[in-house]
Design an enzyme around this catalytic site. Structure first.
Site, PDB file in Angstrom:
ATOM      1  N   HIS B 447       0.832  -1.203   0.000  1.00  0.00           N
ATOM      2  CA  HIS B 447       0.000   0.000   0.000  1.00  0.00           C
ATOM      3  C   HIS B 447       0.861   1.244   0.000  1.00  0.00           C
ATOM      4  CE1 HIS B 447      -3.722  -2.179   1.702  1.00  0.00           C
ATOM      5  NE2 HIS B 447      -3.802  -2.017   0.410  1.00  0.00           N
ATOM      6  N   GLU B 689       1.038 -16.244 -23.987  1.00  0.00           N
ATOM      7  CA  GLU B 689       2.167 -16.336 -23.069  1.00  0.00           C
ATOM      8  C   GLU B 689       2.759 -17.740 -23.055  1.00  0.00           C
ATOM      9  OE1 GLU B 689       0.831 -15.156 -19.187  1.00  0.00           O
ATOM     10  OE2 GLU B 689      -1.160 -16.002 -19.495  1.00  0.00           O
ATOM     11  N   ASP B 713       5.771 -14.421 -18.831  1.00  0.00           N
ATOM     12  CA  ASP B 713       5.654 -15.869 -18.966  1.00  0.00           C
ATOM     13  C   ASP B 713       6.165 -16.347 -20.316  1.00  0.00           C
ATOM     14  OD1 ASP B 713       4.863 -17.034 -16.587  1.00  0.00           O
ATOM     15  OD2 ASP B 713       2.812 -16.302 -16.816  1.00  0.00           O
ATOM     16  N   CYS B 760       0.890  -6.829 -22.250  1.00  0.00           N
ATOM     17  CA  CYS B 760       0.725  -6.361 -20.886  1.00  0.00           C
ATOM     18  C   CYS B 760       1.861  -6.819 -19.981  1.00  0.00           C
ATOM     19  CB  CYS B 760      -0.627  -6.789 -20.322  1.00  0.00           C
ATOM     20  SG  CYS B 760      -0.907  -8.555 -20.401  1.00  0.00           S
TER      21      CYS B 760
END
Ligand SMILES: Nc1ncnc2c1ncn2[C@@H]1O[C@H](COP(=O)(O)OP(=O)(O)O)[C@@H](O)[C@H]1O
Ligand SMILES: [Mg+2]
Lengths: 219, 829
Positions: B447, B689, B713, B760
């Protein structure tokens, strides 16, 4: 008569002795039963524990009519000989309950009600437990309440103890659907549901023995 | 001497444990074994009277500690203490510690002459032996003298040698810290047996010891003497040659880091800062348990502290006003929920009442334990929660002890050093007086990491324990872009930095200027820039990042942080919140990619020898349709509130895609039957991937609306190099032509079939990869929000024909380095 107060509304030293001896008998008879109850949700030793404990209790029970002294002796024997959780729990129960009764050979209904209250508080404190957690308290607490209510009516000791035993039986049965939150059974989580708590059962047997012993003596 | 009583169901265990304790304590410590019951038929059990006698056997004015195994042993131990006479009972305590570790830790401490409270604490914390020590309370110590040593005795600092060290260190009055440099451990208290054992110092490890200047020489001499005497062990190991290329460290007094050295960490927020370093203590302080006479009142005081802390959080949120987004506020809502956690509150109260100790000591203990539990978990997201727990814990402590207010206040503009940054620290940062922030540990996904990435000052995380050794007030140079901290910058470095800073600030200003503009090359070729997202909290950052869509929402966070799988409504709420927060920008939701490497307790999965090649991603979802359907239904329902796409991870075959779409249709049918709204034309895509999917992209493409390449990956599988294995990191490089060819082939197949294709993985945000990927024709680039402005700026300096040429060229090159060099030429770097 040993004590001026002895009468229908009291419990005397010999009655307490009879109760203790009867408890030992009943627990010996139910040894297998209690152990069976302790097998699905415990470690199959409760019957053995209680029998061993009460055998020692009877063996070491002091002479005389001092009720407090007898109950304290019960406590010490159980603490030493039961071996399982029930040892310190019943031990604390009798020990805390016995304190105000030391030196007394007859106890009144009020004193007995106080005995139950002290005894139960002792168990709660020792076990960090309360009613509804699937323990001996589920038999003991309703019995204490029933005793107090019944005795308040007309001070009939045998009837009040009978009511207490009946309430203990109900309380014991009420542990079946509960999920255990204390003791070994709590390790089982939801799987503890559907079994009667062995500790609540021995508590009921002890209270039933109390009622039977006092009833016989009153005859 | 303090006595120990061992209460166990088994007499043999109690006796055996006593035997080890006798050996380990170094000198005779009174230990009494009280195990078993007097019944030859069934000897397992505990006897309260035997315990009572045992206590009396070892009793002295110094006190007695009683340890027990489980259930009735504990009850009988407490029973026996109650049976003591009041004047005997005073110094007899039940010690709530694991039996074996607790008794041994206590025996060592008693042998070393530690006071009762220390013995108890060490025994209790023995439970945490197996957890790594990051949460261990270590003050940031400055002003101490540091020296390094190499441990040579075969056993290392374990068992007796550790005990010997603790005993020796206990002879000194000042604070002494020890850090295992070879294993990169945090400094620990050298007088703590747990601390030493947790440091796992084995033969040949180098340690650093920090001591008060007044007695440092004596401390070091004592340690040298112990090393020379082999810690009482027979034989020593031959000094192991340092691995090639690593110069051996000089064995003299030296600061923990080289005088002009730099520490490397991870970049959280870019920028440069030059200024004095100020250490901020960000761990829980030590608190001695103090007995209280009225535990019930103490428990009430605790309750008041909880509500005080809650009010304070709410007030500081109100004060922060616009400074933090609505989503960042959620972090503090989570903090408030910790304050309401019944489990924690109950434990603390019960312990206050049961042990008659002050609330702050119990609270500290419980919070520290909780934080350590989190920190010991494997999932980095969960690990990051440790910081939140400590944050809340400290706040409550302030209310209990009436301690100081914000720790981050400074008298002159400074660079702050934290052990671990907490979310509330970020809130308390005044960007005018704080030049920059660095921490010893912490990750991007915590956080605090998410919040800090939005600060306008440089922030560097995880530079390591050496930071603790940097003197207070020392001039340091923090480079947020490179993620480093230079400890003793000379005039030259500073001048270079000033120049860099100028360049960087110019560049940043230019990047900021294009942040919200469309992403275009100099000749007008437009692509889509998207953000990756892994938790709701990031919405605030994403909203201002210049991303035109979310190209990847990782949904694992929904499953990792729960005791049971979240239901459809719960998931729907989360997706809907995100859709609403994106105000019309598309959201790509990737269905759960949960594998054997990230254990989720309620998912009953078989253990896997090779989780990366195992039952993860879409494979898992298809195998557990009741799980998959719930997620699909929740995503679909969110699509009624704004543009949503569904993406399947780890696809290998056409059959899987068809099966997934089949489930999707079935779920849609059910939603229609339930009269629930969703987007009938929701876009469906899959991740490229697995090499099989890249190879078969032309076969897969007609089935979907889009592809998205997951470079992490894909690289790992194409190169057969585990991304978590440091030894094969040079292979794990997406710039390898083999990987680029797979990417090229996928893009071509997508366009052939008339669908769009994005990326991504980490490569998508890399400025060096940008011209290659543009040249190959990639349509969407989904990256970390903090990369977006720089990416758009890079793009604006490129032209499409040059990129195309580059792409053609690099596919013919033979190594990742050659590819990078070629791209850098085009970029003018
Ligand atoms: N914490 C507790 N509070 C009250 N009663 C308890 C507690 N723990 C266990 N018991 C009672 O003790 C009974 C089990 O006794 P026993 O079998 O002798 O002990 P153990 O569990 O150690 O084998 C349980 O059925 C329950 O009624
Ligand atoms: Mg049992």
């Amino acid at each position: 008569m040993a004590d001026a107060r002895a009468g229908a509304g009291t419990v005397t030293g010999p009655m307490v002795r009879a109760w203790i001896e009867k408890s030992a008998e009943v627990l010996a008879e139910n040894r297998k039963y209690l152990t069976e109850l302790d097998s699905p949700i415990g470690d199959s030793d409760h019957g053995n524990n209680m029998d061993r404990g009460y055998k020692a209790v009877v063996e070491k029970l002091p002479e005389g009519d001092d009720i407090g002294a007898m109950l304290k002796s019960v406590a010490m024997s159980l603490i030493s000989k039961v071996g399982g959780a029930a040892g310190p729990l019943y031990g604390t129960m009798f020990l805390d309950g016995s304190k105000p009764l030391i030196g007394k050979t007859v106890v009144s209904g009020e004193e007995l009600a106080q005995f139950f209250a002290d005894a139960i508080n002792g168990v709660k404190k020792r076990g960090r437990s309360d009613v509804g957690m699937k323990t001996m308290l589920d038999a003991l607490a309703p019995a204490s309440d029933a005793f107090r209510a019944e005795f308040a009516k007309d001070g009939d000791m045998p009837a009040s103890l009978k009511a207490a035993a009946a309430a203990a039986k109900q309380g014991m049965e009420a542990t079946i659907p509960m999920q255990a939150q204390r003791g070994r059974a709590s390790y089982l989580g939801e799987r503890s549901i559907g079994h009667q708590d062995p500790g609540a059962t021995s508590s009921y047997l002890i209270l039933q023995a109390f009622s039977d012993a006092v009833e016989e003596a009153a005859k | 001497m303090i006595g120990i009583v061992i209460v166990s169901h088994s007499g043999k265990l109690a006796e055996g444990l006593k035997e080890i304790a006798d050996v380990m304590s170094g000198q005779p410590v009174p230990v009494a074994a009280a195990g078993g019951v007097d019944d030859p038929e069934s000897p397992l059990g505990t006897d309260g009277i035997r315990v009572l006698e045992a206590i009396r056997d070892v009793m002295s004015d110094d006190g007695v500690l009683v340890f027990a195994d489980i259930g009735s042993a504990r009850l009988n131990a407490e029973m026996a203490i109650d049976l003591l006479e009041p004047d005997e009972r005073e110094n007899v305590h039940f010690c709530d510690a694991p039996l074996v570790e607790g008794v041994l830790a206590a025996a060592v401490q008693i042998g070393a002459g530690s006071p009762l409270q220390t013995v108890m604490r060490e025994a209790r914390e023995a439970a945490l032996q197996k957890a790594p020590p990051p949460g261990e309370p270590q003050e940031t110590r400055t002003g101490g003298v540091v020296r390094e040593f190499t441990i040579r005795n075969p056993m290392g600092l374990h068992a007796r040698p550790a005990a010997l060290l603790v005993t020796t260190m206990n002879g000194f009055s000042g604070d002494i810290r020890l850090a295992n440099l070879s294993k990169g451990r945090n400094p620990v208290n050298a007088k703590s047996i747990n601390g030493i054992m947790l440091s796992e110092v084995t033969a040949n490890d180098r340690i650093s010891v920090t001591a008060d200047p007044a007695e440092a020489e004596a401390v070091f001499a004592a340690i040298e003497e112990l090393i020379r005497a082999n810690f009482g062990e027979e034989g020593s190991v031959a000094s192991r040659p340092a691995p090639a290329g690593v110069p051996p460290r000089p064995e003299t007094t030296s600061p923990a880091v080289s005088a002009s050295g730099a520490l490397a960490g991870i970049s959280i927020a870019p920028g440069f800062a030059l200024g004095p370093l100020h250490h901020v203590r960000s761990t829980l302080p030590e608190i001695e348990p103090v007995a209280v006479t009225d535990p019930v009142a103490e428990a009430e005081r605790f309750t008041r502290a909880l509500s005080g802390a809650e009010t304070e959080i709410r007030t500081s949120l109100a004060d922060a006003g616009q400074r933090i987004s609505a989503y960042d506020r959620k972090i503090f809502d989570a903090h408030i929920s910790y304050l309401h956690d019944p489990e924690i509150i109950e434990t603390v109260k019960q312990r206050i009442i049961g042990e008659h100790v002050c609330a702050e000591a119990v609270w500290r203990d419980v919070v520290a334990g909780l934080a350590r539990t989190y920190a010991a978990l494997e999932d980095p997201l969960l690990q990051a929660r440790a910081g939140d727990v400590i944050d809340v814990g400290q706040r409550v402590l302030r209310f209990l002890t009436g301690g100081e207010t914000s720790p981050a206040a400074v008298s002159e503009p400074s660079v702050l050093a934290f052990e671990d940054l907490r979310p509330s620290d970020v809130l308390a940062i005044d960007e005018k007086t704080i030049l920059g922030i660095c921490t010893m540990s912490g990750g991007k996904t915590s956080h605090a990491g998410i919040l800090a990435s939005a600060l306008s000052i440089p922030v560097v995380f995880a530079v390591g324990d050496a930071l603790a050794g940097v003197a207070e007030g020392r001039q340091v140079l923090l480079d947020g872009t490179a993620g480093t901290i230079v400890l003793a910058p000379d005039a030259e470095t500073i001048a270079a930095m000033e120049k860099d800073r100028k360049t960087w600030e110019d560049r940043r200003a230019r990047a900021e200027a294009v942040r919200t503009l469309p992403a275009r090359t100099s000749d007008g070729h437009e692509i889509r820039v998207a953000a990756n997202m892994a938790s709701v909290e990031e919405l605030g950052v994403i909203a201002g990042s210049g991303a035109q869509e979310v190209g990847l929402l990782r949904t694992e966070f929904l499953f990792m942080h729960h005791d049971s799988a979240p239901g459809e409504d719960e998931q729907y709420e989360v997706y809907r919140t995100i859709v609403a927060g994106l105000s019309g920008r598309p959201l790509t939701v990737r269905t759960a990619d949960i594998g054997g490497d990230k254990p989720v307790p309620y998912m009953d999965r078989p253990p896997e020898a090779n989780p990366n090649l195992g039952w993860r991603g879409l494979r898992y979802s298809l195998g557990v349709p009741e799980f998959f359907d719930v997620q699909l239904a929740a995503i679909l329902r969110a699509s009624a509130h704004g543009p949503v796409r569904i993406m399947f991870p780890l696809v290998s075959t056409l059959h899987e895609v068809k099966a997934a779409k089949e489930r999707l249709r079935a779920v849609m049918k059910k939603l229609r039957a339930r009269n629930l709204a969703f987007d009938e034309n929701v876009e469906v895509g899959l991740m490229i991937e697995v090499p099989a999917a890249a190879e078969m992209a032309d076969i897969l493409a007609p089935e979907v609306d889009f592809f998205s390449i997951g470079t992490n990956d894909l690289t790992q599988y194409v190169m057969a190099a585990d991304r978590a294995n440091a030894k094969v990191q040079d292979l794990f490089d997406p710039f390898n032509p083999a990987v680029l060819r797979m990417i090229a082939r996928s893009i071509e197949a997508a366009h052939e079939a008339g669908i769009w294709i994005g990326m991504c993985g980490a490569m998508a945000g890399s400025p060096v990869a940008a011209p290659i990927l543009i040249g190959l024709g990639l349509d969407e680039f989904s990256m970390t929000p903090s990369d977006i402005a720089e990416f758009k700026l890079t793009l604006s300096g490129l032209s499409l024909p040059a990129c195309r040429d580059l792409a053609v060229d690099v596919l013919k090159l033979s190594s990742a380095d050659a590819v990078r060099d070629r791209a850098n030429v085009l970029l003018g770097r």
